[in-house]
Design an enzyme around this catalytic site. Structure first.
Site, PDB file in Angstrom:
ATOM      1  N   ASP A  66      -0.720   3.411  -0.091  1.00 37.40           N
ATOM      2  CA  ASP A  66      -0.715   3.187  -1.539  1.00 37.40           C
ATOM      3  C   ASP A  66       0.610   2.543  -1.949  1.00 37.40           C
ATOM      4  O   ASP A  66       1.611   2.665  -1.247  1.00 37.40           O
ATOM      5  CB  ASP A  66      -0.901   4.528  -2.256  1.00 37.40           C
ATOM      6  CG  ASP A  66      -1.235   4.361  -3.730  1.00 37.40           C
ATOM      7  OD1 ASP A  66      -1.535   3.228  -4.151  1.00 37.40           O
ATOM      8  OD2 ASP A  66      -1.184   5.367  -4.465  1.00 37.40           O
ATOM      9  N   GLU A  67       0.617   1.878  -3.101  1.00 32.01           N
ATOM     10  CA  GLU A  67       1.825   1.247  -3.655  1.00 32.01           C
ATOM     11  C   GLU A  67       2.507   0.355  -2.610  1.00 32.01           C
ATOM     12  O   GLU A  67       3.725   0.371  -2.433  1.00 32.01           O
ATOM     13  CB  GLU A  67       2.809   2.314  -4.156  1.00 32.01           C
ATOM     14  CG  GLU A  67       2.242   3.281  -5.179  1.00 32.01           C
ATOM     15  CD  GLU A  67       1.990   2.639  -6.545  1.00 32.01           C
ATOM     16  OE1 GLU A  67       2.202   1.417  -6.686  1.00 32.01           O
ATOM     17  OE2 GLU A  67       1.571   3.350  -7.464  1.00 32.01           O
ATOM     18  N   LYS A  85      -7.237   2.508  -8.630  1.00 31.93           N
ATOM     19  CA  LYS A  85      -6.913   2.401  -7.205  1.00 31.93           C
ATOM     20  C   LYS A  85      -6.953   3.762  -6.503  1.00 31.93           C
ATOM     21  O   LYS A  85      -7.375   3.848  -5.349  1.00 31.93           O
ATOM     22  CB  LYS A  85      -5.546   1.743  -7.003  1.00 31.93           C
ATOM     23  CG  LYS A  85      -4.350   2.545  -7.483  1.00 31.93           C
ATOM     24  CD  LYS A  85      -3.062   1.788  -7.234  1.00 31.93           C
ATOM     25  CE  LYS A  85      -1.845   2.559  -7.727  1.00 31.93           C
ATOM     26  NZ  LYS A  85      -1.615   3.806  -7.005  1.00 31.93           N
ATOM     27  N   THR A  86      -6.529   4.825  -7.200  1.00 31.36           N
ATOM     28  CA  THR A  86      -6.571   6.150  -6.565  1.00 31.36           C
ATOM     29  C   THR A  86      -8.003   6.565  -6.302  1.00 31.36           C
ATOM     30  O   THR A  86      -8.327   7.160  -5.267  1.00 31.36           O
ATOM     31  CB  THR A  86      -5.862   7.192  -7.446  1.00 31.36           C
ATOM     32  OG1 THR A  86      -4.529   6.749  -7.729  1.00 31.36           O
ATOM     33  CG2 THR A  86      -5.803   8.537  -6.749  1.00 31.36           C
TER      34      THR A  86
END
Length: 740
Positions: A218-219, A32-33
């Site tokens: 993110d997250e 994902k990063t």
């Protein structure tokens, strides 16, 4: 460089979908990063988006720094203009410019956990509350939960159904007033006050909407209601919002995280596109198969299944022991043997557990074995006394309205200003509507101060001198002057003990931190330094290059990966805990299962699950059976070593051949056929005064509508669709629902 060359098909889809709302369901280890950073580069290089118009938000400073480095490396020139930060840092940055629009000074202090606890302790004392029944930590948790739901003290008071609830509301009100009077905010306030600012000052919101036209979060599964509102407001104009997360890794409900933010994303953004990243690049196949089999038992999730092109690798290693000390010793022995056998450093190994208390036995065995280790989640560097003392001086220089900081250092080092004098100053400040520091400046006018007035004048003059010095030099010189001119450093040198030398080393490290900040920052300021240090998380201090075994809770391990992982304490009653096992709300068990899934997917090569039949809790031995999460793993995936089973007790403790002490007791506890704690007993409700369709209220979940009632064997099972909390299934006797 070809931005899309190294991506798989689903990753390419996520990167190239740049306009409108996008939900990327990114499974553990699915890159994902990489997707986020390549998406930012794609926006800049292929879509011609000005990097000044891009924002990327994550949850930890460590993750933000890594993302910043990767964006710079991939996108190259201009990438430094992309706004990459945590939620709290972003809000602090906005408030540093505009806090005066909502009544604060822009030089406000940011309270850490200890500061908040001290303030709440003072509030509870003034409320004459029993702090054994209402410990500050517990009351702060209630206040934090209210802030995360964007509730005011008045809202909490309106919800009160008992005297306890009324006390929480009163404590919240006084706590907020205390912070506001000190020109201070806690971590929750940074988010809440920014949303307040946007609501009260539309032109400021519009300015940030114009600047931040492309937003990546993110997250996303870890966001709470106020974070959702912050993001929603920023993205409402251009709607180019990309959120990345995994509902299977939502494990921070206790911090206010709301899994509905990700599960219901399409509800709030009906035109949203959804991309699933299911190919895992981290773990061997058997680890993923085991993790998939566990998480599949959750009902409240979006369907996905991790897969990998890597080999299956070793089976999941299941090890059962009679006692917790034996479990700890065997884990450490195994780490030592496997490290030697495979030639891997100790940093390749991590021991994860459900509760911090489990670390003690493992830590002791690592010490016996002379194996270096690091515990994540211990005492934060900035929570140490000597660091807090110096930071209090810095806070006083930056914001003298911070009564907590001023009171901490008024007599550090000792100036002969006693508690009676401090109480008299405090009373004078309250009566005259002054801050504590303002009262210090008027010490000569206060009756009864006597010789203390001269000592106080000396302190005030010192603070004024530090302010002038800060403007002329910088943070590093300021710290060095404080340590020298107060005699703080010299006192530690004169003490000349191991403890004082450790404290001096910590102060040296603080100076190094200040110097690094000044080198890295384009415009270093004292407020900027205080802000950066206030927002440091435990995981940010982890040294990824150190050859040490890492010990941490599974919560702390989220986002990390290790070659070899040991999940310790896999027992019903510990993981999941009894409070979860006997909670009638199925969401509690689902969150615990997600936590287990997170722990399992930290492993890259090997995963070892360990349990102890007997474990001492509060001085007494409890007998546990194996965790139900382990039982959800297909037996074909498990390698259970028969030699790990319980061994006979010896009459006295002896070291084993390889030097690992295994403390044992003379008389073993006999394991009952079925273990069921007495305190959890369901008492059937005799009758109900409500039926399907009725409106009811619940003390915790608020108002809702009854949608189903089942006559179970133990009690009536009532399903309620709550207005705020969503759908819950409850036992009637526990729920104590009241018909509206």
């Amino acid at each position: 460089m070809d931005i899309l060359a190294a991506l798989n098909d689903r990753q390419k889809e996520a990167v190239t979908c740049t306009e409108g709302p996008l939900l990327i369901l990114a499974g553990a280890g699915s890159g994902k990063t990489r997707v986020l950073t390549h998406r930012i580069a794609y926006l800049m290089q292929e879509k011609g988006v000005d990097p000044y118009n891009i924002m990327a938000i994550t949850f930890t400073n460590k993750a933000a720094e890594e993302m910043r480095e990767r964006v710079n490396r991939i996108a190259g020139f201009g990438a430094e203009a992309v706004w990459v930060s945590t939620f709290h840092s972003a809000c602090a940055r906005i408030l540093r410019r505009f806090a005066d629009r909502i009544g604060y000074g822009t030089n406000f202090s940011i309270y850490d956990t200890d500061d908040s606890r001290q303030t709440m302790k003072s509030v509870l004392t003034r409320l004459e509350a029993d702090q054994k029944r209402f410990p500050p930590k517990k009351v702060l948790a209630v206040v934090s939960a209210a802030k995360n739901r964007m509730m005011t003290p008045a809202d909490l008071s309106d919800e009160a159904v008992s005297r306890d609830d009324e006390l929480y509301a009163s404590a919240y009100k006084m706590y907020d007033e205390e912070l506001f009077g000190n020109n201070s905010m806690d971590f929750d306030d940074l988010l809440l006050r920014t949303v307040d600012l946007f609501r009260k000052e539309p032109e400021i919101l519009n300015a940030y909407q114009e600047r931040l036209r492309y937003i990546c979060i993110d997250e996303y599964q870890d966001t709470n209601l106020v974070q959702f509102e912050f993001v929603r407001m920023l993205a409402s104009k251009y709607r180019n919002l990309c959120v990345v997360g995994d509902d299977d890794q939502s494990i921070y409900k206790f911090r206010g995280a709301d899994i509905r933010n990700i599960l219901e994303f399409e509800k709030y953004f009906p035109d949203a596109r959804v991309v699933k990243l299911e190919q895992n690049y981290r773990s061997f196949g058997n680890i993923l198969k085991g993790a998939n089999s566990v998480i599949a038992n959750n009902a409240g999730r979006k369907e996905k299944r991790l897969w990998t092109e890597r080999e299956d690798g070793e089976l999941l290693r299941l090890r059962k022991y009679q006692t917790a000390p034996e479990e700890a010793a065997s884990i450490v022995r195994d780490i030592k043997k496997r490290s030697a056998a495979f030639g891997e450093g100790y940093s390749s190994f991590a021991v994860l557990y459900r509760t911090n208390a489990q670390s003690r036995l493992i830590e002791e065995q690592l010490i016996y074995a002379n194996i270096p280790y690091q515990i994540i989640g211990g005492i934060n560097f900035y929570s140490r006394k000597e660091i807090k003392d110096v930071m209090a001086y810095l806070k006083t220089v930056a914001n003298a309205s911070d009564d907590l900081a001023v009171k901490r250092i008024i007599n550090i080092p000792r100036r002969g200003i006693g508690n009676t004098t401090i109480s008299r100053l405090d009373d004078y400040a309250r009566i005259n509507g002054l801050t504590f520091y303002e009262a210090l400046t008027k010490a000569g006018e206060i009756p009864g101060m006597g010789s203390a007035a001269k000592k106080i004048d000396g302190f005030v003059l010192f603070i004024r001198r530090l302010r002038a010095l800060e403007r002329e030099t910088g943070v590093t010189a300021l710290i060095e002057t404080i340590l020298k001119d107060t005699g703080y450093a010299q006192a530690l040198i004169d003490e000349d003990t191991d403890e004082s030398r450790d404290r001096l080393m910590n102060l040296d490290e603080l100076i190094s931190k200040a110097r690094s900040y000044e080198i890295a920052s384009e415009s270093p300021t004292l407020n900027g330094f205080l802000e950066e240090t206030a927002l440091v998380a435990d995981i940010d201090s982890m040294d990824s290059n150190a050859e040490k075994v890492l010990l941490m809770t599974i919560h702390s391990a989220k986002g990390l990966e290790f070659e070899h992982v040991y999940l310790a304490g896999m027992e019903d009653g510990l993981f999941p805990g009894f409070h979860t096992i006997f909670d009638v709300d199925p969401e509690e068990m689902e969150e615990e299962r997600r936590l287990c899934y997170v722990g399992m997917t930290r492993a890259m090569k090997t995963l070892t699950l360990t349990m102890a039949r007997e474990r001492m809790t509060r001085g007494e031995y409890d007998v546990h059976k194996i965790s139900r999460f382990v039982e959800e793993i297909p037996p074909a995936l498990l390698d259970e070593d028969p030699e790990s089973r319980a061994v006979a007790y010896e009459k006295k403790t002896k070291p084993s051949e390889d030097g690992f002490d295994i403390p044992v007791r003379k008389k073993p506890v006999q394991m009952p056929a079925a273990f069921k704690p007495k305190e959890f007993k369901v008492v059937r409700a005799s009758s109900l005064d409500y039926t399907v369709g009725d409106r009811v209220t619940h003390r915790k979940f608020g108002e809702g509508t009854v949608t189903d009632i089942k006559d179970g064997t133990k009690d009536y099972e009532v399903t309620v669709d709550f207005d705020r909390a969503g759908t819950k299934r409850l036992f009637a006797s526990f729920a104590k629902l009241e018909k509206i």
